[in-house]
Design an enzyme around this catalytic site. Sequence first.
Site, PDB file in Angstrom:
ATOM      1  N   GLU A   1       0.828  -1.224   0.000  1.00 50.81           N
ATOM      2  CA  GLU A   1       0.000   0.000   0.000  1.00 50.81           C
ATOM      3  C   GLU A   1       0.854   1.262   0.000  1.00 50.81           C
ATOM      4  O   GLU A   1       0.454   2.294  -0.559  1.00 50.81           O
ATOM      5  CB  GLU A   1      -0.925   0.017   1.220  1.00 50.81           C
ATOM      6  CG  GLU A   1      -2.080  -0.974   1.156  1.00 50.81           C
ATOM      7  CD  GLU A   1      -1.701  -2.368   1.654  1.00 50.81           C
ATOM      8  OE1 GLU A   1      -0.492  -2.628   1.895  1.00 50.81           O
ATOM      9  OE2 GLU A   1      -2.610  -3.197   1.802  1.00 50.81           O
TER      10      GLU A   1
ATOM     11  N   ASP B   1      -8.515   0.471   7.191  1.00 52.41           N
ATOM     12  CA  ASP B   1      -7.383   0.362   8.121  1.00 52.41           C
ATOM     13  C   ASP B   1      -6.068   0.121   7.364  1.00 52.41           C
ATOM     14  O   ASP B   1      -4.997   0.498   7.842  1.00 52.41           O
ATOM     15  CB  ASP B   1      -7.590  -0.805   9.084  1.00 52.41           C
ATOM     16  CG  ASP B   1      -8.974  -0.819   9.690  1.00 52.41           C
ATOM     17  OD1 ASP B   1      -9.124  -0.533  10.871  1.00 52.41           O
ATOM     18  OD2 ASP B   1      -9.934  -1.125   8.939  1.00 52.41           O
ATOM     19  N   PHE B   2      -6.153  -0.535   6.202  1.00 47.86           N
ATOM     20  CA  PHE B   2      -4.939  -0.802   5.415  1.00 47.86           C
ATOM     21  C   PHE B   2      -4.344   0.498   4.870  1.00 47.86           C
ATOM     22  O   PHE B   2      -3.184   0.549   4.471  1.00 47.86           O
ATOM     23  CB  PHE B   2      -5.225  -1.751   4.245  1.00 47.86           C
ATOM     24  CG  PHE B   2      -5.911  -3.036   4.623  1.00 47.86           C
ATOM     25  CD1 PHE B   2      -5.875  -3.511   5.929  1.00 47.86           C
ATOM     26  CD2 PHE B   2      -6.601  -3.775   3.671  1.00 47.86           C
ATOM     27  CE1 PHE B   2      -6.520  -4.693   6.281  1.00 47.86           C
ATOM     28  CE2 PHE B   2      -7.244  -4.965   4.013  1.00 47.86           C
ATOM     29  CZ  PHE B   2      -7.207  -5.423   5.322  1.00 47.86           C
TER      30      PHE B   2
ATOM     31  N   HIS C   1      -9.541  -3.775  11.983  1.00 49.63           N
ATOM     32  CA  HIS C   1     -10.335  -3.998  10.768  1.00 49.63           C
ATOM     33  C   HIS C   1     -11.703  -3.320  10.842  1.00 49.63           C
ATOM     34  O   HIS C   1     -12.597  -3.695  10.095  1.00 49.63           O
ATOM     35  CB  HIS C   1     -10.523  -5.507  10.513  1.00 49.63           C
ATOM     36  CG  HIS C   1      -9.408  -6.119   9.719  1.00 49.63           C
ATOM     37  ND1 HIS C   1      -8.089  -6.018  10.085  1.00 49.63           N
ATOM     38  CD2 HIS C   1      -9.419  -6.832   8.561  1.00 49.63           C
ATOM     39  CE1 HIS C   1      -7.337  -6.660   9.207  1.00 49.63           C
ATOM     40  NE2 HIS C   1      -8.112  -7.160   8.267  1.00 49.63           N
TER      41      HIS C   1
END
Lengths: 344, 342
Positions: free
Chosen positions: A60, A85-86, A129
């Site tokens: 990412e 969240d990523f 998450h």
Amino acid sequence: MRKIAYFQAIGEATVQAMEADPRIVVAGQGVDDHKGVYGTTTDAFARFGPARVRDIPNGENAFAGIAVGAATTGMRPLVVHTRDDFMFLAMDGIFNLAAKWRYMFGDRGGAPVVMRGIVGRGWGQGATHSQSLQSLFGHFPGLYVVTPASPSDAKGLLMNALRSEDPVVILENRGLYELTGEVSEEPFTVPFGKGRIARAGTDVTVVAASLMVHEAERAADALALRGVRAEVVDVRSIRPLDDALILESVARTGRLVVADTSWARYGLAAEVAAVVAEHDPGMLRAPVRRVTLADCPAPVSWPLEEAFNPGAESVLHACLELLGEEPGNGPRMEHVMKGFVGPY
Amino acid sequence: MSPVEQPRTPRQDDGPADLADLLHAMVRIRVAEETIGDVYRDEQEMRTPVHFSIGQEATAVGVCAALRREDLVYGGHRCHAQYLAKGGDLDAMVAELYGRRTGCAAGRGGSVHLTDLEAGFGASSAILGEMIAVATGAAWTFAEPFDRTEGRLGRIAVTFFGDGASEEGVFHESLNFASLHRLPVLYVCENNQYSLSSGLAARQPAGHSITDRARGYGITARRLDGNDVVAVHEAAREAVRHCREGRGPYFLELDTYRWREHVGPNRDHEQGVRPAADVESWMRRCPVRRATEALRATDPGIDARVATWTRQARAEVNAAIDAAKASPFPAVSDLLTGTYAT
């Protein structure tokens, strides 16, 4: 008008925007797989194939910058994160590059990247998450940040994002994906910075975003049974925020509850309260109430998770408190995730 | 009096550059940076952190002379040489250092955020490794069908970065993506051995080079003397050909050395940061001096020409400084302009 689900509206917007603009490419982990990011990229992949709906490696951090490089040379990347969240791993590219590109390089062009981030809720998604990042993204000038609450807005805001000359973050709550509603089959856009009155009322204003709009409406139903008319304002857009709509509503009702799926401190709820306080605190007949997450990370265990997340009941109680009424023994409200079948 | 030679960048086509042109470009950059460094220190009017490339000009000049104008170059914080070598506008760069409206980023970016799209200098940035990803993304665009002419790759992307940036995760993720999709991007690592005041030995395991790591991603990679402008240029021409033919990314690690401190005009070995003997050793390997010596055998007038180029470059930079100081600052009423498209 025909009704479709929230996830279908996202998929339809994606296909229609890609048909109109060959520069748009969808990129994300698993966008081409059998689940198609909960069905939101399935139609686009079937229609345009791997050249324009591209599975990408994990990474990412770089991909946020890669998307900016692509966007500033003529592409229109639509980057999909199956959990927002990523996006913490992508923050440098989002904040230091995408949000600042136009300004930092002398207004010679922006970085038109669109980033979808899906917010998990419940079902034991846990601390990493299920976070709602609207307050974080909303802090940074140069970004547009939107939180569609209805299928129609999911389509209209995504189509507007894909026509934007500047970067856009779209936060979609997973709990809304199966929600159905009327959506025009024709391509259309919903402008940024324009909220909507989801429910008209006169006694108390509930300003909410995303999933909490529906919780606020369920609370408004319960309040109506007691003769209280609550107005629900769906902000739709976090940045820019529709200050005028909020102020106009609070000026009429004199009472403000802000309901959000992020934390209270330094958050969207704090910002809405500040907008009112800065404008004219005299129009408040009661203190502001924030209905937000408990001030801890998200737990997994079911009863803890129930206590952690705000819902219709907490909105209801906040409204009654402002009106000086006792909660009483009204019917217990159904859980927002009622009927949901896993896996998540 | 010798005839006036217009300052120029070497030809930007696919042919080999003349060594004299490469030398001229290096002299111009050297003089520009030294002059800017003096003025920066003495005037205290350029209020932007500057990172000089003095001593490592051959990397930018040798590589950029192998590019076409439409190829896009991305740099890091130490970007003045790259910007100028690609043909970036000197007046606009100097005005940017002075925070003027006429700056290449309209006074919004400063020394580390240069851009000149007409010259094919995309952008530079102050966050380590960022532009490695951005250049990879640009190469993604250049590999797309809509960016091609008659089905052929039109442009390539190039990014300069230091040995320090190769330690960032973004380096590894970008190389993985570029190799996977065979993107037309040339990675140029200017290995000057230092990140701030930390030497390579403190930061990377001995016996494993950055080039090795690039090869680990399946990328064709070469390591060579970055102070030999001819070698750099020849290697860059091969690398560019590789990228342009659609054979995927290419990686060059160019060993070099900066003479000044990490940021600012001073000499940090005077503060004990680095051994003076190391600096002196690398100064003897000065790329400008080496190119001059290489030409002297066949061109006995080269020293006089270098002297002329030096004078001209000084005059050019001084004129740019004067022009920048005479230019207006951005209007405060425009403070918000450029945050969003209007």
